[in-house]
Write an enzyme that holds these catalytic residues in place. Structure first.
Site, mmCIF file in Angstrom:
data_model
loop_
_atom_site.group_PDB
_atom_site.id
_atom_site.type_symbol
_atom_site.label_atom_id
_atom_site.label_comp_id
_atom_site.label_asym_id
_atom_site.label_seq_id
_atom_site.Cartn_x
_atom_site.Cartn_y
_atom_site.Cartn_z
ATOM 1 N N CYS A 102 -2.037 -2.712 7.542
ATOM 2 C CA CYS A 102 -1.945 -3.636 6.410
ATOM 3 C C CYS A 102 -0.670 -4.472 6.416
ATOM 4 O O CYS A 102 -0.699 -5.635 6.014
ATOM 5 C CB CYS A 102 -2.147 -2.874 5.108
ATOM 6 S SG CYS A 102 -3.877 -2.328 4.959
ATOM 7 N N ASP A 135 0.785 -1.250 0.000
ATOM 8 C CA ASP A 135 0.000 0.000 0.000
ATOM 9 C C ASP A 135 0.814 1.297 0.000
ATOM 10 O O ASP A 135 0.498 2.242 0.750
ATOM 11 C CB ASP A 135 -0.982 0.011 1.192
ATOM 12 C CG ASP A 135 -1.997 -1.123 1.146
ATOM 13 O OD1 ASP A 135 -1.926 -1.958 0.226
ATOM 14 O OD2 ASP A 135 -2.857 -1.176 2.040
ATOM 15 N N LYS A 141 -7.017 -4.963 -3.099
ATOM 16 C CA LYS A 141 -7.796 -5.539 -1.998
ATOM 17 C C LYS A 141 -8.704 -4.475 -1.406
ATOM 18 O O LYS A 141 -8.400 -3.280 -1.493
ATOM 19 C CB LYS A 141 -6.849 -6.079 -0.928
ATOM 20 C CG LYS A 141 -5.956 -4.995 -0.357
ATOM 21 C CD LYS A 141 -4.921 -5.540 0.586
ATOM 22 C CE LYS A 141 -4.026 -4.434 1.081
ATOM 23 N NZ LYS A 141 -4.722 -3.371 1.845
HETATM 24 C C1 VGL Z 1 -4.692 0.743 5.628
HETATM 25 C C2 VGL Z 1 -6.270 1.648 7.008
HETATM 26 C C3 VGL Z 1 -7.239 1.494 6.050
HETATM 27 C C4 VGL Z 1 -3.259 0.330 5.424
HETATM 28 C C5 VGL Z 1 -5.652 0.563 4.651
HETATM 29 O O1 VGL Z 1 -2.811 0.262 4.268
HETATM 30 O O2 VGL Z 1 -2.565 0.090 6.442
HETATM 31 N N1 VGL Z 1 -5.013 1.268 6.808
HETATM 32 N N2 VGL Z 1 -6.911 0.944 4.866
#
Ligand code: VGL
Ligand code: ZN
Length: 203
Positions: A154, A11, A109
């Protein structure tokens, strides 16, 4: 070159970096470290948080609720997030500085509006699989190294699920940054350690 260990780059997207709605402090700093790290791995998987605009994890979908409040969702505690990583939006794009041309798989995802998905392996219902375990196994991968954003969500969930599916897992700490609200980073490390996730410097 590492061949039986895959690098999972979690991410590293605009919305989690400076100026984004869910900016992780110093998030941009991981980019050059990850670019250098990735050169040592034959198998690199990049993940992208990728939500519909009305994703139920967004505080905006819950009138009267503010971001970072928690709700009970399907029997589990869910943090309400600011709107982030809406599929195909500019903010969902990978960080423009990421240079990993040999990454073969970009895994998205969080597409189902009713299930959050921190992990690259299993959605938050703990049942729906992304298929990443099968992809890695088919390529002869025995272990994963993880880096990216955010350490306490994540990255942590992906690392624990890697163990659950029988892979070795190691978090490359200097190449991660955390959201770290209400002790979430310490809790994540405790859970990761209990699950057999190793904590590593740059490798
Ligand atoms: C994430 C919160 C919501 C992450 C993704 O990538 O850690 N955190 N969505
Ligand atoms: Zn998300």
């Amino acid at each position: 070159m590492r061949r039986d260990t895959a690098l999972i780059v979690v991410d590293v997207q605009r919305d989690f970096c400076a100026g984004g709605p869910l900016a992780v402090a110093d998030g941009d700093a991981v980019v050059p470290l990850i670019n250098a790290l990735a050169r040592h791995y034959a198998t690199v998987v990049i993940t992208q948080d990728w939500h519909p605009a009305d994703h139920a994890s967004f505080a905006s979908q819950h009138p009267g609720r503010a971001a970072f409040e928690t709700i009970d969702w399907a029997g589990a505690t869910q943090i309400l997030w600011p709107d982030h990583c809406v599929m195909a939006s500019a903010g969902a794009a990978l960080h423009p500085g990421l240079e990993i041309p040999h990454a073969a798989l970009i895994l998205r995802k969080g597409l189902n509006r009713m299930i959050d998905s921190y992990s690259a392996f299993l959605e938050a219902d703990r049942t729906t699989r992304t298929g990443l375990d099968g992809y890695l196994a088919a390529r002869g991968i025995a272990a994963v190294d993880l880096c990216g954003l955010a350490t306490d969500y994540c990255v942590a969930w992906s690392a624990q699920d890697a163990r659950r599916f029988g892979f070795g897992a190691r978090v490359i700490e200097p190449a991660c940054r955390a959201i770290d609200r209400d002790g979430s980073l310490a809790a994540a490390w405790a859970a990761m350690t209990a699950a057999g996730v190793a904590r590593s410097g740059l490798v």
